[in-house]
Every structure is written in structure tokens, then in C-alpha cells.
Enzyme design. Structure first.
Site, PDB file in Angstrom:
ATOM      1  CD  GLU A 102      43.591  59.804 -12.512  1.00 39.81           C
ATOM      2  OE1 GLU A 102      44.974  60.250 -12.200  1.00 39.81           O
ATOM      3  OE2 GLU A 102      43.282  59.105 -11.658  1.00 39.81           O
ATOM      4  CD  GLU A 122      47.952  57.542  -9.047  1.00 42.80           C
ATOM      5  OE1 GLU A 122      48.418  56.416  -9.484  1.00 42.80           O
ATOM      6  OE2 GLU A 122      47.525  58.918  -9.879  1.00 42.80           O
TER       7      GLU A 122
END
Ligand code: 3H9
Length: 717
Positions: A102, A122
């Protein structure tokens, strides 16, 4: 936490938080300050972000998820990167994962070493990429690739990332030098077009169709898991909502997932998987004992288990002598091994180069003498103690003194195998689960004589062949099969007392197991259980019949015997606890005939049937195993509850979102579990698996937190 340096006109921000440079609170604070500093410094014209040591940041610090959130958030820090007028370059090496990726997606440019991996794992800890990952990746790759990466959590290597446009360039050599060189080359270029928040998703017009496709895929493939479903919803939002609205949606879903029990359980499983590698046994542990180097190995027995084990060793680059007693068995074994490896190449799971190398490493033989110089032998013949002792005694005389001799037995006492040799310290168990080339669990077993060096070596081999290895002390059934024993036994009792196979199976399937005990029984074959019971009875001089209710003082069920007599052997005969479309078929249909067989059996055996609740089925199957789990801990067979939970996750496909049976017990509450075990013990006094564990009682009375349950806790309470 972030090392700041300026090289000419380029500021380098190096995240320094070993071992994986996770974005813990201190790193976020450090990065925030460093970004401000670089922005303010008029001499600085470009910024490079990278990781010190082995990797680019591998994500947020998962350990902080259980603590109250501390500002600044990742998104708040990362947004400064995109807003600055100075070009920011992510120079990636190692594993750029989760929050790390990210961060890179907020940079204007991304370059990566060829061996680097990027991904959003994740979902594997029950959450989603919650620092704008679900909104930014689709703006770069389109929905399809983003859905695939985010719902599967798979890591991709730099060349694939380049193909999708996730990185702009690949480099070789030093990370900082490559970052600075690239930063200089883009110093004066306009940045407008490099900001992902300004972009649209290229296949947005197909959002409904792609989202539907992935929704049905994840519901099928990750049955019971909540996170993949929310990943699909969040990624879809990148195409259907403006950027800021999409972020709000991502944040709502992330909060929901973070608070869910599933994520906590999956994070527990993540850390447990790592914890089991920190093994200990009397006289040594993972820090004090060093593994011996292993190059050449041998597998004895070319049946299902032997060939599966050989595949694992060959794929990891070990030389493997495959030994069988006759030419035909040997040829079949070699054929099986080739078939498994070729199939895996076709599925893209094994690279062609690995398969080609494996073919040269396989040495089929019928001569024990060929095994004289190998470093490790794994015996995988059928479960017969005298045969195994005979083989071990022969190997002991024939192999060099340093060879480790291991057995793939699933239950026989390693001490009794070891005493057939004069090198008990070098004898251990390596229990693989079928199919051995697929199942991730390796149960390594030490006897009273096994040395810590031997244990260290087999744990190291386990790691190298890609298994999750647990180390346990030898006892009847070891950890996994011993603990699962009551599960199978109670399942039969439930049928005799009034349940049907499909009722019992659906309770376990609703809990999250891929298959209930009766479908599993049909898959393995009912003759196995029948033979084990008959052999055991024979060895005790007992002849079993339909109304036999006890064996050596223990309650038994002879229902498998009745099924066997009715020719219902499972899938292979097209009839078992269910009916199948054909012999070898897979489609299980409940069968009225089975109900009648059970009823008739009970009549003959004089067993009263009654209605049994779903809750009772669940408790009798699970609490009996949990009770055994605490006995396993109490006796030091397993050192920690993590060893037990990981064995169930990787050996029996227990759903990660429940964290393993010991974690599940903790969630329910030990006092409640203990009370129910006492209740069943009172009602079923002839089943020793209901004798309540002493450790369980003590832990429950003293309200000991799960982090302190381990072998030896008993004596401290
Ligand atoms: C995230 O980023 C959320 C964001 O999207 C949004 C936030 C708002 N945190 O595996 P190893 C520890 S979620 C804390 O043995 P390897 C690990 O426990 C995160 N600790 O090494 C172990 O500790 P110990 C998304 C972590 O070389 C040690 O580091 N990222 C973390 O075999 C070494 O680990 C992930 O899910 C972490 N993030 O594999 C990546 N990662 O020595 C998870 C590792 O005490 N990590 N540790 O047992 C991995 O997949 C592997 O660790 C990695 C290295 C491939 C990086």
C-alpha cells in the site's frame, strides 16, 4: 526506525525495523517525520523509500491489532507521499506485502529487484488491505487481477508484477543505488498522471460481472471465511464509487473484520505456525541443537505414503533412493512418483526445472546395500511393529554410523522401534499425512532416546520440504491421531444411540470441517476400521460379534463390522455410510438402507435409540477431543497448545477461522467445557476419553490465560 539520508538531491528513507520492517507505531511516526523533513528540505528534489536488511516493509505490525490504535494511521502518513510535488520512488526488495505494498502504491513510481515479491496477504489473517489497497490496486491493474490477488492473498514475483503494471521497472544489484538512479531519471517529470487516486479502473464497466464471478468463487473455495467476501465487496467499490467513497467503504469493512472472531483466530494461527518451529524437548531446543547436513535420503516402501514422501524430498532437491522388495512394486512406485510430479507441473505448481532435476535425483533400488551411505532413511512400510523392528535392525547394521533412521508410523511407539538398533539417539518418527505431497503437516516424534540433534535435523528437513513441522513425544497415536481417536469413536456411538451419518457430518461441516467423519470414513474405506478393531480384539484373544459392547473394559461399537458384513466398504464399492453414483464415485447421497442397517444392528445389540440434539453431537465429538488435548499437554506429548492447534489445522483441515480446537475451547470457556466433560463422564463411564483431564480442571479453576498453558503448567498450579 526510519534511517534518513540525503544523496545529492535525493532523500533516502530506509525503514529499519527487523526482522520484516513491519509498520509498527514507531515506524509510522518515524516515516511521518522523515517525509516532512524531505518535503521541507529545498535541496531535496526526489524521495526514495526502501527497507533496510532483508526486505521492503512486509505490512502493518500484526501484533498491534489487539492493542488500541495509536495515530498516525498508515493512510494518513502515506497520503503525504502522493501529495508532495517531489517524485517518490518505492525501491522494493524481499517481500513487499500488505501495508508495504500500500505504501508503494502511494508512491509515484515503483521499481523492484527481480527476486522481490509483492502481494496482499491480509485475507489470510481475516482482514483486507485497509490502507487504500483495495481502492488503489484496481486503478493500476484492473479489477480482475486485483480481485485475484486480494481474495487469494498470493504473492507474485517482480516479472509478473511488471506485466500487470504494479511496478515500473526491474533492477539488479543494490537497492539504494537503484532507487537513487531511478529517482534522478524522473526528477523533473510531471506527477499528475502518476497519482493513482486520479485514475479510473479500466474494466469498471464489467464490475458487476467480475464481482459476481469472484463472489461465487470465494464462497466455494474459502467456504465459511468472511474476509474473502468483504474483499470482493471492497474491490468492487473501487469501480463503482468515487475514490473517497470507496475508501470509506473499505474502512467500514475493515473495522467489521477486525472486530470479528475470525480475524483474531486467523492471527493466532499465523503466530502459532511460527511458534511451533521453536520446539523443545528434554535436553535441548531449537536454539541449543544444530541440525546435521542432509544430502542423500532413502524411502523404504513405494506404496501411497512412500511415494508421496519421495515426491516431497525430490522437489526439495534431495537425492532419494526408493527401495521396494520386488521389481513390480518398484516400477509402480516410480510411475506414481512421475505421475504426481508431472501433474503438478501441468497445474503450474512445480517448475519444469525442478521436475527435471527431481527425475535425476530418484534412484529406484531393491538392494538395501545401496542405502549404506545415505544421511536419512524414512521407512514407510505398513503398520506392523515386528516388520519395522526387523527393517530398522537391518538398517542399523548396514548404514554408516551417522545415518538417521526414521519411521513414518502413524501410531507405533518410537522407543520400541529404536530399541531394535544400537543407535536409539538417531531414531525418530516422521509422520506424514496422506496425501504426503499435499498435506502440510509433518508430525516429528522423539523417543526417550532420540537426541536433540536428531530432532533439530528432522525439523530442519521438514522446513526445507515446505511442511509445517511440530515436534511431539512418542506415545500411542502421538499427538494427532491420539487426539482424534475419541472423535471417531463418539461418532459411531452417536449413530448407535439415534443420529444418522448425515446429521453427524453436517454438524462438523457447519462448524467448518471440509468433511464430516462418515464422509471421511467412506473415503478411506470402512475395511480399515474393521480390520484394526478385529486385529486388536484378536491380539487380546477376544472374538467380536454384533452385540459386543466392551473390549478391555472400554465401550466399543461394532457398527463398522456390521457395515463391512453388508458389503458397504465406502466410496470404492459405491456404498458406505452413503450411497455413491458408482464405485469410486464422489457424490454422497444419504441412503435409507443404511438407516435400516443401523436400526437392525441396534435391535440385535439391544441398544435403545433416542433423539440426539445438534449441540450434543458437537459436544461429544469436539469436547472429547479437547479433553484428550489437555491430557496430551499434561503428559508433555505436546509442549504447547499451539502444537495441537497447528496439527489440526494442517493435518485435519480444521478451519483456521476457529484457530484450532484448543483455541476454540478457550473461546467457549474452560469451566463450561469441564462441566460438560464431567456430565458425559457420568453418563458414559466406560469410555476413558471422558475421564476429565486434571490439567483442564486446574487451568479452569485458576483461570489461567491461554498464553500460559503448556506442558509443565500442571505442576506449577
Ligand atoms: C496489513 O498490512 C494491514 C494493512 O493492509 C492495513 C492496516 C490498516 N507483523 O514468517 P517469518 C514476524 S496486515 C508482525 O518467520 P519468513 C513473524 O511472526 C499485514 N510480525 O519469516 C516472525 O516472528 P518470530 C500484512 C510479523 O522469512 C518474524 O517476523 N502482511 C509480521 O519465513 C519472521 O517471520 C502480512 O500478512 C507482521 N506483519 O517470512 C505478512 N510479519 O521470529 C505476514 C512477520 O517471533 N508475514 N512477522 O516468530 C509473512 O508472510 C512472512 O513473515 C514473510 C517473511 C513472508 C514476510
Amino acid at each position: 526506525m526510519v534511517d534518513y539520508s540525503v544523496h545529492g538531491q535525493v532523500a533516502v528513507l530506509e525503514v529499519n525495523n527487523p526482522p520484516v520492517n513491519a509498520f509498527s507505531h514507531n515506524v509510522r511516526v518515524g516515516l511521518d517525520r522523515s517525509i516532512d523533513k524531505a518535503i521541507k528540505d529545498t535541496n531535496v528534489k526526489a524521495i526514495v523509500i526502501c527497507g533496510k536488511g532483508r526486505t521492503f516493509p512486509a505490512g502493518a505490525d500484526i501484533r498491534e491489532f489487539d492493542q488500541p490504535h495509536k495515530e498516525p494511521s498508515l493512510t494518513l502518513v502515506f497520503e503525504k507521499l502522493e501529495k508532495t510535488t517531489k517524485p517518490v520512488v518505492a525501491a522494493i526488495h524481499g517481500t513487499c506485502l500488505g501495508g508495504g505494498l500500500e505504501c508503494a502504491l502511494f508512491c509515484h513510481y515503483r521499481i523492484a529487484q527481480k527476486t522481490a515479491r509483492v502481494g496482499f496477504p491480509e485475507v489470510q489473517i481475516g482482514i483486507l488491505p485497509g490502507a487504500a489497497g483495495t481502492q488503489r490496486l484496481p486503478r493500476l491493474t484492473g479489477l480482475h487481477v486485483a480481485m485475484d490477488m486480494i481474495t487469494s492473498g498470493r504473492h507474485i514475483f517482480a516479472p509478473e508484477a511488471l506485466k500487470y503494471g504494479i511496478i515500473d521497472e526491474m533492477f539488479t544489484g543494490d537497492v539504494i543505488n537503484a532507487g537513487i538512479k531511478f529517482a534522478k531519471s524522473v526528477m523533473n517529470k510531471p506527477l499528475e498522471d502518476r497519482c493513482l487516486m486520479n485514475k479510473t479502473v479500466k474494466d469498471a464497466d464489467q464490475a458487476d460481472q467480475i464481482a459476481d464471478e469472484f463472489m461465487s468463487l470465494v464462497k466455494r473455495k474459502y467456504k465459511g471465511f468472511e474476509a474473502p467476501i468483504d474483499c470482493v465487496k471492497a474491490v468492487k467499490a473501487s469501480a463503482t464509487l468515487p475514490y473517497r467513497e470507496g475508501l470509506k467503504m473499505e474502512s467500514r469493512l475493515m473495522q467489521k473484520l477486525l472486530l470479528s472472531g475470525q480475524s483474531a483466530a486467523q492471527r493466532y494461527a499465523f503466530f502459532s505456525e511460527r511458534a511451533v518451529s521453536r520446539w523443545k524437548m528434554p535436553g535441548g531446543n531449537f536454539q541449543t541443537a544444530k541440525p546435521l547436513p542432509i544430502k542423500s535420503t532413502a524411502v523404504i516402501g513405494a506404496g501411497t505414503m512412500g511415494t508421496g514422501i519421495a515426491v516431497c524430498l525430490l522437489n526439495a532437491g534431495y537425492q532419494v533412493y526408493l527401495l521396494e522388495q520386488n521389481q513390480k512394486f518398484l516400477e509402480n512406485g516410480v510411475k506414481t512418483i512421475r505421475g504426481i510430479i508431472e501433474g503438478s507441473v501441468r497445474l503450474g505448481k512445480t517448475p519444469m526445472a525442478v521436475a527435471q532435476k527431481a527425475a535425476t535425483l530418484l534412484k529406484p533400488t531393491m538392494k538395501y546395500e545401496d542405502l549404506a551411505d545415505v544421511d536419512l532413511v524414512i521407512e514407510a512400510v505398513y503398520e506392523n511393529l515386528s516388520l519395522k523392528r526387523e527393517i530398522f535392525s537391518k538398517l542399523d547394521k548396514l548404514c554408516k554410523p551417522t545415518t538417521l533412521l526414521c519411521s513414518n508410523t502413524s501410531s507405533l511407539d518410537i522407543d520400541r522401534i529404536g530399541t531394535a538398533t544400537k543407535r536409539g539417539d538417531k531414531v525418530a518418527g516422521m509422520h506424514f499425512f496422506a496425501p504426503a505431497y499435499y498435506m502440510r503437516l509433518l508430525e516429528n516424534i522423539y523417543s526417550t532416546q532420540t537426541s536433540p540433534t536428531t530432532a533439530a535435523t528432522i525439523m530442519d528437513v521438514g522446513r526445507k520440504i515446505g511442511k509445517v513441522s511440530v515436534l511431539v513425544k512418542s506415545c500411542q497415536g502421538f499427538l494427532a491421531n491420539r487426539m482424534r481417536g475419541p472423535f471417531a469413536v463418539e461418532a459411531y456411538f452417536l449413530l448407535e444411540e439415534g443420529s444418522t451419518p448425515q446429521e453427524v457430518d453436517s454438524v462438523m461441516e457447519n462448524l467448518g470441517m471440509p468433511m464430516g467423519p462418515f464422509k471421511t470414513g467412506d473415503l478411506s474405506g470402512l475395511d480399515i476400521g474393521y480390520k484394526i478393531q478385529t486385529e486388536l480384539a484378536k491380539s487380546k484373544g477376544v472374538e467380536l460379534s454384533v452385540d459386543s459392547k466392551f473390549l478391555m473394559g472400554e465401550r466399543i461399537s461394532t457398527l463398522t463390522r456390521t457395515m463391512y458384513d453388508n458389503g458397504r466398504l465406502g466410496r470404492k464399492t459405491g456404498k458406505g455410510w452413503y450411497r455413491y453414483e458408482k464405485p469410486g464415485g464422489k457424490l454422497a447421497t444419504p441412503d435409507e438402507e443404511v438407516r435400516e442397517i443401523i436400526k437392525d444392528h441396534c435391535k440385535k445389540a439391544g441398544i435403545q435409540r433416542r433423539n440426539i440434539s445438534t449441540q450434543e453431537i458437537l459436544e461429544r465429538l469436539m469436547y472429547s477431543c479437547i479433553n484428550e488435548g489437555f491430557k496430551i499437554l499434561e503428559e508433555g506429548v505436546a509442549a504447547t497448545p499451539e502444537d495441537i492447534d497447528i496439527s489440526w489445522i494442517y493435518g485435519f483441515s480444521w478451519p483456521k477461522y476457529l484457530g484450532g480446537p484448543m483455541y476454540y475451547a478457550n473461546r467457549i470457556g474452560l469451566d463450561k467445557i469441564y462441566q460438560r466433560i464431567c456430565y458425559y463422564h457420568e453418563n458414559f463411564p466406560y469410555s476413558s476419553h471422558w475421564i476429565p483431564s486434571r490439567l483442564l480442571l486446574k487451568l479452569s479453576e485458576n483461570k489461567v490465560p491461554m498464553s500460559q498453558w503448556c506442558s509443565g503448567t500442571d505442576s506449577k498450579l
